[in-house]
Design a protein around this motif. Sequence first.
Motif, mmCIF file in Angstrom:
data_model
loop_
_atom_site.group_PDB
_atom_site.id
_atom_site.type_symbol
_atom_site.label_atom_id
_atom_site.label_comp_id
_atom_site.label_asym_id
_atom_site.label_seq_id
_atom_site.Cartn_x
_atom_site.Cartn_y
_atom_site.Cartn_z
ATOM 1 N N LEU A 512 0.824 -1.212 0.000
ATOM 2 C CA LEU A 512 0.000 0.000 0.000
ATOM 3 C C LEU A 512 0.854 1.256 0.000
ATOM 4 O O LEU A 512 0.559 2.226 -0.708
ATOM 5 N N GLU A 513 1.926 1.248 0.783
ATOM 6 C CA GLU A 513 2.740 2.445 1.007
ATOM 7 C C GLU A 513 3.510 2.854 -0.245
ATOM 8 O O GLU A 513 3.951 2.012 -1.031
ATOM 9 N N ASP A 514 3.655 4.152 -0.421
ATOM 10 C CA ASP A 514 4.450 4.671 -1.527
ATOM 11 C C ASP A 514 5.892 4.162 -1.389
ATOM 12 O O ASP A 514 6.489 4.264 -0.322
ATOM 13 N N PRO A 515 6.474 3.591 -2.465
ATOM 14 C CA PRO A 515 7.814 2.995 -2.349
ATOM 15 C C PRO A 515 8.930 4.002 -2.096
ATOM 16 O O PRO A 515 9.994 3.642 -1.603
ATOM 17 N N VAL A 516 8.704 5.271 -2.420
ATOM 18 C CA VAL A 516 9.745 6.292 -2.255
ATOM 19 C C VAL A 516 9.545 7.076 -0.963
ATOM 20 O O VAL A 516 10.448 7.183 -0.133
ATOM 21 N N GLU A 517 8.345 7.633 -0.790
ATOM 22 C CA GLU A 517 8.060 8.461 0.383
ATOM 23 C C GLU A 517 7.239 7.664 1.392
ATOM 24 O O GLU A 517 6.068 7.360 1.147
ATOM 25 N N LYS A 518 7.844 7.293 2.504
ATOM 26 C CA LYS A 518 7.188 6.448 3.490
ATOM 27 C C LYS A 518 6.084 7.213 4.221
ATOM 28 O O LYS A 518 6.122 8.429 4.356
ATOM 29 N N GLY A 519 5.101 6.438 4.695
ATOM 30 C CA GLY A 519 4.031 7.024 5.500
ATOM 31 C C GLY A 519 2.894 7.633 4.714
ATOM 32 O O GLY A 519 2.025 8.288 5.278
ATOM 33 N N ILE A 520 2.897 7.417 3.383
ATOM 34 C CA ILE A 520 1.801 7.957 2.567
ATOM 35 C C ILE A 520 1.350 6.917 1.545
ATOM 36 O O ILE A 520 2.047 5.943 1.255
ATOM 37 N N VAL A 521 0.167 7.134 1.000
ATOM 38 C CA VAL A 521 -0.323 6.352 -0.131
ATOM 39 C C VAL A 521 -0.730 7.343 -1.212
ATOM 40 O O VAL A 521 -1.309 8.383 -0.925
#
Length: 729
Positions: A512-521
């Motif tokens: 689910l998590e964005d592979p570059v910026e953690k903590g977001i979708v």
Amino acid sequence: MAELLLELLSEEIPARMQAKAADDLKRLVCEGLKKAGLEFESAEAFVTPRRLALVVDGLPEKLAAKSDEKRGPRIDAPKKAVAGFKGSLPKGAKVEKRETEKGEFFFAVVKQKGVKTASIIIEILHETLADFHWPKSMRWASGLLPWVRPLRSILVIFDGKPVDFVWGEFVKKENPRVGPLHADNTTQGHPFMAPKPFKVRSFKDYKAKLLKNHVVLDAAERAAIIEKEAQKLAKKAKLKLKDDPGLLAEVAGLVEWPVVKMGSIDKAFMDLPPEVLTTVMRHHQKYFTLLKRKGKLAPKFIVVANTETKDRGKAVVTGNERVLKARLADAKFFWDQDRKETLDSRAGALKGRVFHAKLGSVHDKVRRMKQLAGTVAEYCGADAAVARRAARLAKADLSTGMVAEFPELQGVMGRYYALNDGEKPEVAAAIAEHYSPRGPNDECPSNPTNVAVALADKIDSLVVFFAIGEKPTGSKDPFALRRAALGVIRLIVENGLRMGLKNVINKTHALLEDPVEKGIVRVPIGPKTVTKNGFSFQVKQVHKISSADVLADNLLAFFADRLKVHLREKGVRHDHVDAVFSQGGEDDLVRLLARVDGLAEFLNTEDGGHLLTAYKRAANIVRIEETNDGKRYDSEVDEKLLELKEEKSLHKKLKSTAPNIAEALKNENFLAAMGLLAGLRKPVDDFFDHVTVNCGDEALRENRLRLLYEISSSLDAVADFSKIEGGER
């Protein structure tokens, strides 16, 4: 003794609301009677599509006069306290001073005059109707008070006489009051067969006259009539009535005078999948299914009408056959059209179907499911490639015309379309079962591929909704996450899967998590791309999500709560689950349950009961002394300070047992671990019988407190015994 009869006659009450409404009416009135001090012998509620009725028998005609006393504050209490006491008393209460063993106090003597029960009933009915809750209610005309459907009349009879009860204020724009409902002793029967009002004197008279006027008051009696007549028709046609208690209860709530008839299904539609036929008949038309001897669907159905006709129901049957034919014609059209395209070709259409505003489309969910099914397949013993293929196609039937028209068939139709496309039978079966188990009574999948896809679907929903903070709260669970969690528990436990939930949760979070910026979708906004400065890209919204660790902790706690619910139904105590789960780090449900079973078996023995008592005693002593002394006693025991043979024996036994318990737990031999605990009983009992912990020597006292802590920590290696109820002395 007198009888109270109440009837609330309205327009048709939805069948799904009837049973609870009858229970609520009985509860509210009975609570009001008890609160008023009115004892009664029995109370029974009834419901039909148009009326709620209640009969309460054995009521007194009058509430006898009585005198109550209430003690207030001391006579030297602050003036505000005395004034507050006097202000709380009803009018006419007499206040006096009295000497007691604890001093002189104010006392109030409240004398209540005898009151006629009928006048109390009026107050109770006002409160009952004002507090009555419907899942959905409405106002009609210019009424101020809501009800499920327009209320037409109220019947209230007490001791054979009508009660002067008035309910409902209706206000026009000009503001004069018009049309409040005045209760009397009049009701009416069937709206078409016997619409004329009639008067009643008692419940016996009421029930008999309703029957004479074509109304069967008792829902259970209506259900019995329907079943008996349906069985008779089925037997005559040499067919079998399909057992369906849910539909029987629902249909009994749709009719006041059940008239059972048999209709025919056009043979042109009998090649439709049987689930399509039964769904149309059951869910949409409320017809009962008939079966041939070998269980195959018969071209007949049972319909229940609410009225008798001069032609003995011929027009009713013909009309229902015509409606069913139209419904099945639609179904056949969708069946023929849907098979012209493969399921695989429909998967792309899921991009336009929103799963959740913060989580993207159903296509995004399927992408995660596909990866997760491959991961989970390893634990299930399934072929990962087959599981991923089934997951890719699992939601594709949502894009078909059949499922759009009949949503109850999602998954079921996917199976038929997959087989039509030449997909592997294992893939088709997994598509059909991936929503299972839907509830506690639903059959749980056991085929490895089916289990893998079902787990992938449910775990994904749990992880992603928890990640965006959409957790169940109180009675609200809009995304059915409690049901999903119970489904995961059943799939794992009933199939004996050795699966670490935390690892699977973390992998789902990573999907689910964005592979570059953690903590977001990042969620795409619409299916189209935007071109700017020569570059094409898709506009996406950004939403914050929980970190993997926080999410895993929250979800495991949620699973623990759901597991307690699941096990409570099987007779397992919730505190035993708490005792094992609260140690932390346990996410293997099969291992956890084996540990819970071992703990329960141990605690049911004499040794287990004694050790639990000893644990509580030791833990309480240590806790109290740590509080008093302001320091902890969790350090090593000093063997040089052990004087008595009982404390030496206990320490030696604890030291020798601890590594053996750890080894047994490591090997998952929980019964052996419990057996080792049982061996501690005698040295622990001897210690408490012969050793004084709080002795005069401070060094000796502290060492013995450390020994008590050692008892607690040894037992806590197996389970947190502080969570277990009982054992207190």
